[in-house]
Design a protein around this motif. Structure first.
Motif, short mmCIF file in Angstrom:
data_model
loop_
_atom_site.label_atom_id
_atom_site.label_comp_id
_atom_site.label_asym_id
_atom_site.label_seq_id
_atom_site.Cartn_x
_atom_site.Cartn_y
_atom_site.Cartn_z
N GLU A 1 2.48 -8.49 1.74
CA GLU A 1 3.39 -7.41 1.36
C GLU A 1 2.65 -6.24 0.71
O GLU A 1 3.17 -5.12 0.66
CB GLU A 1 4.45 -7.93 0.39
CG GLU A 1 5.42 -8.95 0.99
CD GLU A 1 6.42 -9.43 -0.04
OE1 GLU A 1 6.86 -8.60 -0.88
OE2 GLU A 1 6.77 -10.63 -0.03
N ILE A 2 1.47 -6.51 0.20
CA ILE A 2 0.71 -5.47 -0.50
C ILE A 2 -0.17 -4.73 0.50
O ILE A 2 -1.03 -5.31 1.16
CB ILE A 2 -0.13 -6.09 -1.63
CG1 ILE A 2 0.82 -6.65 -2.70
CG2 ILE A 2 -1.06 -5.05 -2.25
CD1 ILE A 2 0.13 -7.38 -3.81
N GLY A 3 0.06 -3.41 0.60
CA GLY A 3 -0.67 -2.61 1.58
C GLY A 3 -2.03 -2.16 1.11
O GLY A 3 -2.93 -1.92 1.92
N ALA A 4 -2.20 -2.01 -0.22
CA ALA A 4 -3.48 -1.55 -0.75
C ALA A 4 -3.66 -2.06 -2.17
O ALA A 4 -2.69 -2.26 -2.90
CB ALA A 4 -3.56 -0.03 -0.72
N ILE B 1 -7.81 -12.82 -2.20
CA ILE B 1 -6.38 -13.09 -2.36
C ILE B 1 -5.53 -12.16 -1.50
O ILE B 1 -4.55 -12.60 -0.87
CB ILE B 1 -5.99 -12.98 -3.84
CG1 ILE B 1 -6.77 -13.99 -4.68
CG2 ILE B 1 -4.48 -13.19 -4.02
CD1 ILE B 1 -6.61 -13.82 -6.17
N PHE B 2 -5.87 -10.88 -1.47
CA PHE B 2 -5.08 -9.88 -0.74
C PHE B 2 -5.91 -9.41 0.46
O PHE B 2 -6.28 -8.23 0.55
CB PHE B 2 -4.70 -8.72 -1.66
CG PHE B 2 -4.04 -9.17 -2.93
CD1 PHE B 2 -2.71 -9.59 -2.94
CD2 PHE B 2 -4.74 -9.22 -4.13
CE1 PHE B 2 -2.10 -10.01 -4.11
CE2 PHE B 2 -4.14 -9.65 -5.30
CZ PHE B 2 -2.82 -10.06 -5.30
N SER B 3 -6.18 -10.31 1.34
CA SER B 3 -7.14 -10.07 2.43
C SER B 3 -6.66 -9.04 3.44
O SER B 3 -7.47 -8.43 4.14
CB SER B 3 -7.46 -11.39 3.13
OG SER B 3 -6.28 -12.00 3.61
N SER B 4 -5.35 -8.84 3.55
CA SER B 4 -4.84 -7.88 4.54
C SER B 4 -4.69 -6.47 3.97
O SER B 4 -4.35 -5.54 4.70
CB SER B 4 -3.49 -8.36 5.09
OG SER B 4 -2.51 -8.42 4.05
N ALA B 5 -4.93 -6.31 2.68
CA ALA B 5 -4.74 -5.00 2.04
C ALA B 5 -6.01 -4.16 2.10
O ALA B 5 -7.13 -4.69 2.11
CB ALA B 5 -4.33 -5.20 0.57
N GLU B 6 -5.83 -2.84 2.12
CA GLU B 6 -6.95 -1.93 1.97
C GLU B 6 -7.43 -2.00 0.52
O GLU B 6 -6.61 -1.96 -0.41
CB GLU B 6 -6.52 -0.49 2.29
CG GLU B 6 -6.22 -0.23 3.74
CD GLU B 6 -7.46 0.12 4.55
OE1 GLU B 6 -8.58 -0.06 4.02
OE2 GLU B 6 -7.30 0.57 5.69
N GLN B 7 -8.73 -2.10 0.32
CA GLN B 7 -9.31 -2.11 -1.01
C GLN B 7 -9.89 -0.72 -1.28
O GLN B 7 -10.75 -0.24 -0.53
CB GLN B 7 -10.39 -3.18 -1.13
CG GLN B 7 -9.94 -4.58 -0.73
CD GLN B 7 -8.96 -5.20 -1.71
OE1 GLN B 7 -9.01 -4.95 -2.91
NE2 GLN B 7 -8.06 -6.05 -1.19
N ILE B 8 -9.43 -0.08 -2.36
CA ILE B 8 -9.79 1.31 -2.66
C ILE B 8 -10.40 1.40 -4.06
O ILE B 8 -9.90 0.78 -5.00
CB ILE B 8 -8.56 2.25 -2.58
CG1 ILE B 8 -7.79 2.05 -1.27
CG2 ILE B 8 -8.99 3.70 -2.76
CD1 ILE B 8 -8.52 2.43 -0.03
N ALA B 9 -11.46 2.19 -4.19
CA ALA B 9 -12.11 2.38 -5.49
C ALA B 9 -11.83 3.79 -6.02
O ALA B 9 -12.01 4.77 -5.30
CB ALA B 9 -13.61 2.16 -5.39
N VAL B 10 -11.38 3.85 -7.27
CA VAL B 10 -11.19 5.12 -7.97
C VAL B 10 -12.17 5.13 -9.14
O VAL B 10 -12.14 4.24 -9.99
CB VAL B 10 -9.74 5.26 -8.48
CG1 VAL B 10 -9.56 6.57 -9.24
CG2 VAL B 10 -8.75 5.20 -7.32
N PHE B 11 -13.04 6.13 -9.20
CA PHE B 11 -14.15 6.13 -10.14
C PHE B 11 -13.85 6.93 -11.40
O PHE B 11 -13.33 8.05 -11.34
CB PHE B 11 -15.41 6.67 -9.47
CG PHE B 11 -15.91 5.79 -8.36
CD1 PHE B 11 -16.76 4.73 -8.63
CD2 PHE B 11 -15.50 6.00 -7.05
CE1 PHE B 11 -17.20 3.89 -7.61
CE2 PHE B 11 -15.93 5.17 -6.02
CZ PHE B 11 -16.79 4.11 -6.30
#
Length: 394
Positions: A83-86, A136-146
């Motif tokens: 359910e989590i997109g990102a 855990i959230f393998s289908s979600a996009e992983q995004i980094a905010v610095f």
């Protein structure tokens, strides 16, 4: 789109599940005092609040606890991780490689790891959060905010060290600044409140502490530098110190460089002065008459007051100071210490307003105060979610 925000601090994890672009918060929570036997765990939804006290030895255990609460059959808020997109991750140090929000891949993770030595209390926790979230959230996009991004507007006169030029041009040794997500969010809220692009000093006080001078919405200087270790006195970090102390400890006291690094980052600051790293404990002990705790609180405020003075000079004026983050928002005592005997800067604190606790932005200065004193609750999670959403939309 459901976006999970993970904000791994040096001794805490804040998390929030949001629906963007409607800004609906499905749940939020925090785990603090990580590494202690009395870690606090909170999980909040519109209809439920769960609070627990239990040992959370490290960030990996903490993040697994967060995932379990999200997926809990009875009180959780999602039935499947799909359910989590990102997942938006706060990453403290982006070095010279990252000045914008980015999608995470193996190359990005490798560069975050390369910066461990520059942010040893944070980047490892940030990368741990990324690795666990990928599992855990393998289908979600992983995004980094610095955290370093907001401070990229600093002029060269502020970010350059007085060392040989090649160390900047070839090795990127410079002031980067940190807590940028928080400074950006609260300064924008303060500008909305003041209804002008003003001269503002933002004061982010938590286990890590920093200040920023902000002119017309842009950062022109900040207290943290090449790493998030200098500037103000912090929970376990000493802040500004004569570099000769480092060489003295190595050459004359027979400490290794790693031992010195550990002492200055993990055994100093309020912990080194008092034996406690959590300000709530220090204030409690100070009230009981503990002289070390009383002195440490005065030292903490004194360093902040000196920086207000120097930043007022850099800004050529001062319209408002802004307190934020865990200590800045909740410690009326620290705010009082900072604002006492600051009438030259037009700072007058209303003692009754200073005692009020609220989740809303508020002025705590007297009507006669030339400089506004604001408490602005930071919302790094919203700021991260906003940046994640816009990156994915673009």
């Amino acid at each position: 789109m459901k976006i999970l925000i993970i904000n791994s601090g040096s001794s805490s994890i804040k998390y929030q599940l949001m629906v963007m672009p409607t800004n609906e918060v499905i749940c939020s929570g925090m785990i603090d005092r990580i590494g202690l036997e009395t870690s606090n765990v909170t999980f909040k939804t519109s209809s439920n609040t769960i609070e627990e006290t239990l040992p959370i030895p490290n960030h990996k255990v903490g993040l697994q606890k967060v995932a379990n609460m999200l997926l809990d059959a009875e009180k959780g808020v999602i039935k499947s991780t799909s359910e989590i997109g990102a997942v938006g991750h706060r990453v403290v140090h982006g070095g010279s490689d990252f000045s914008d929000t980015v999608k995470i891949d193996e190359n990005v993770k490798a560069k975050i790891k390369q910066l461990f030595e520059l942010a040893p209390l944070h980047n490892p926790a940030n990368l741990e959060g990324i690795n666990v979230a990928e599992e855990i959230f393998s289908s979600a996009e992983q995004i980094a905010v610095f955290d370093t991004a907001f401070h990229q507007t600093m002029p060269e006169v502020a970010y350059k060290y007085a060392i040989p030029n090649y160390l900047l041009t070839e090795n990127k040794v410079r002031v980067y600044g940190f807590h940028g997500t928080s400074h950006k969010y609260v300064s924008e809220k303060a500008i909305e409140n003041l209804k002008s692009n003003s001269k503002i000093i933002t004061i982010h006080l938590g286990n890590g502490c920093s200040m920023a001078a902000i002119k017309d919405g842009k950062c022109i200087d900040t207290t943290m530098g090449f790493s998030p270790s200098n500037g103000l006195i912090m929970g376990t970090r000493c802040g500004d110190i004569d570099q000769s102390v480092v060489f003295y400890m190595i050459k004359n006291l027979d400490y290794t460089p790693d031992e010195v690094n550990s002492i200055l980052l993990k055994q100093s600051g309020m912990l080194g002065l008092t034996g406690y790293s959590d300000l709530r404990d220090i204030e409690s002990e100070a009230e009981k008459g503990n002289k070390d705790c009383q002195l440490a609180l005065f030292m903490n405020a004194y360093r902040i007051k000196k920086t207000i003075g120097s930043y007022t000079a850099a800004l050529n004026g001062l319209d408002a100071i802004v307190f934020t983050a865990g200590i800045g928002e909740n410690s009326s005592h620290i705010r009082k210490l900072v604002c006492t005997d600051m009438d030259y800067f037009g700072i007058e604190l209303d003692q009754e307003k200073n005692q009020i606790r609220s989740k809303e932005i508020r002025e705590i200065n007297t009507p006669n105060s030339r400089t506004k004193v604001l408490v602005v609750p930071t919302d790094e999670e919203y700021e991260i979610a906003n940046q994640v959403y816009h990156l994915l939309q673009n």
